[in-house]
Design a protein around this motif. Structure first.
Motif, PDB file in Angstrom:
ATOM      1  N   TYR A  59       0.833  -1.201   0.000  1.00 30.40           N
ATOM      2  CA  TYR A  59       0.000   0.000   0.000  1.00 30.40           C
ATOM      3  C   TYR A  59       0.870   1.255   0.000  1.00 30.40           C
ATOM      4  O   TYR A  59       0.579   2.227  -0.704  1.00 30.40           O
ATOM      5  CB  TYR A  59      -0.942  -0.017   1.205  1.00 30.40           C
ATOM      6  N   PRO A 104      -9.099   9.610  -4.775  1.00 33.61           N
ATOM      7  CA  PRO A 104      -9.840   8.533  -5.456  1.00 33.61           C
ATOM      8  C   PRO A 104      -8.958   7.349  -5.837  1.00 33.61           C
ATOM      9  O   PRO A 104      -9.388   6.194  -5.756  1.00 33.61           O
ATOM     10  CB  PRO A 104     -10.405   9.217  -6.708  1.00 33.61           C
ATOM     11  N   ALA A 105      -7.717   7.629  -6.226  1.00 30.14           N
ATOM     12  CA  ALA A 105      -6.808   6.530  -6.578  1.00 30.14           C
ATOM     13  C   ALA A 105      -6.517   5.664  -5.362  1.00 30.14           C
ATOM     14  O   ALA A 105      -6.507   4.429  -5.455  1.00 30.14           O
ATOM     15  CB  ALA A 105      -5.518   7.094  -7.164  1.00 30.14           C
ATOM     16  N   ILE A 163      -8.417   5.263  -2.735  1.00 31.92           N
ATOM     17  CA  ILE A 163      -9.648   4.529  -2.398  1.00 31.92           C
ATOM     18  C   ILE A 163      -9.809   3.320  -3.313  1.00 31.92           C
ATOM     19  O   ILE A 163     -10.235   2.249  -2.873  1.00 31.92           O
ATOM     20  CB  ILE A 163     -10.861   5.463  -2.448  1.00 31.92           C
ATOM     21  N   CYS A 164      -9.433   3.466  -4.572  1.00 30.81           N
ATOM     22  CA  CYS A 164      -9.543   2.348  -5.525  1.00 30.81           C
ATOM     23  C   CYS A 164      -8.716   1.142  -5.095  1.00 30.81           C
ATOM     24  O   CYS A 164      -9.027   0.012  -5.451  1.00 30.81           O
ATOM     25  CB  CYS A 164      -9.132   2.798  -6.922  1.00 30.81           C
ATOM     26  N   PHE A 165      -7.655   1.382  -4.337  1.00 30.87           N
ATOM     27  CA  PHE A 165      -6.817   0.287  -3.846  1.00 30.87           C
ATOM     28  C   PHE A 165      -7.634  -0.706  -3.022  1.00 30.87           C
ATOM     29  O   PHE A 165      -7.334  -1.896  -2.984  1.00 30.87           O
ATOM     30  CB  PHE A 165      -5.687   0.876  -2.993  1.00 30.87           C
ATOM     31  N   LEU A 207     -11.068  -1.353  -3.293  1.00 34.31           N
ATOM     32  CA  LEU A 207     -12.388  -1.670  -3.842  1.00 34.31           C
ATOM     33  C   LEU A 207     -12.633  -3.154  -4.089  1.00 34.31           C
ATOM     34  O   LEU A 207     -13.775  -3.584  -4.151  1.00 34.31           O
ATOM     35  CB  LEU A 207     -12.626  -0.883  -5.135  1.00 34.31           C
ATOM     36  N   SER A 208     -11.590  -3.939  -4.215  1.00 32.25           N
ATOM     37  CA  SER A 208     -11.761  -5.363  -4.498  1.00 32.25           C
ATOM     38  C   SER A 208     -11.533  -6.191  -3.235  1.00 32.25           C
ATOM     39  O   SER A 208     -10.422  -6.206  -2.696  1.00 32.25           O
ATOM     40  CB  SER A 208     -10.789  -5.801  -5.592  1.00 32.25           C
TER      41      SER A 208
END
Length: 174
Positions: free
Chosen positions: A103, A121-122, A124-126, A128-129
């Motif tokens: 991270y 936003p980038a 946060i995308c880390f 999302l899965s």
């Protein structure tokens, strides 16, 4: 009032690290059988020395007479975590540190390459899965490889050839 990015970004980063801690310690056991294998191999290296060609612990496996430690660097990095009273807790701490390192690599590169308004936003995308987060929670060399790959890409983009050399060297032993 506009929030300064130099205050807000560390808060986002620390929140991500706390989330990784929560995920890792939300269950009492290690994630996956590979996690157990890697912390146990590190413990064997610590207590009995480097494993040669004979891996007698897997007597009914092809590893018995043809063992090669393909995750050598990971096992060396895990040795201090075998000193915990409970090596499984040490494995969980190691998995958390490796996930946090991945991270951090993502955060470090995003902060240097993306426009300021896209950083949050980038980051946060880390997260999302759920499958990706679960994979990061496993004590596997893949997590270290993800971080090294991110650094390697950044070093290639910035033409830092010493950095590329170091990452490539570490990558081959991971």
């Amino acid at each position: 009032m506009k929030i300064k990015s130099y205050i807000f970004l560390p808060v986002i980063f620390i929140s991500g690290v706390v989330f990784l801690w929560f995920v890792q310690f939300s269950i009492p056991t290690l994630y996956g059988a590979d996690s157990y294998l890697h912390i146990r191999i590190a413990d064997i290296i610590r207590t009995e020395g480097f494993i040669g060609n004979n891996f007698h612990w897997a007597r009914y496996s092809i590893f018995n007479g043809n063992y090669s430690d393909k995750d050598f660097l990971l096992h060396l990095l895990l040795i201090p975590f075998t000193l915990f009273r409970n090596i499984f807790f040490g494995g969980k701490v190691a998995a958390f540190i490796l996930a946090s390192f991945a991270y951090f690599a993502f955060y470090w590169i995003i902060k240097r390459t993306v426009r300021t308004y896209l950083i949050v936003p980038a980051l946060i995308c880390f997260f999302l899965s759920d499958h990706f987060i679960q994979a990061l929670s496993r004590l596997r060399p893949m997590v270290l490889v993800i971080a090294l790959t991110l650094f390697g890409i950044y070093f290639l983009i910035t033409k830092n050839y010493l950095g590329v050399f170091i990452v490539t060297f570490l990558y081959t032993y991971t």
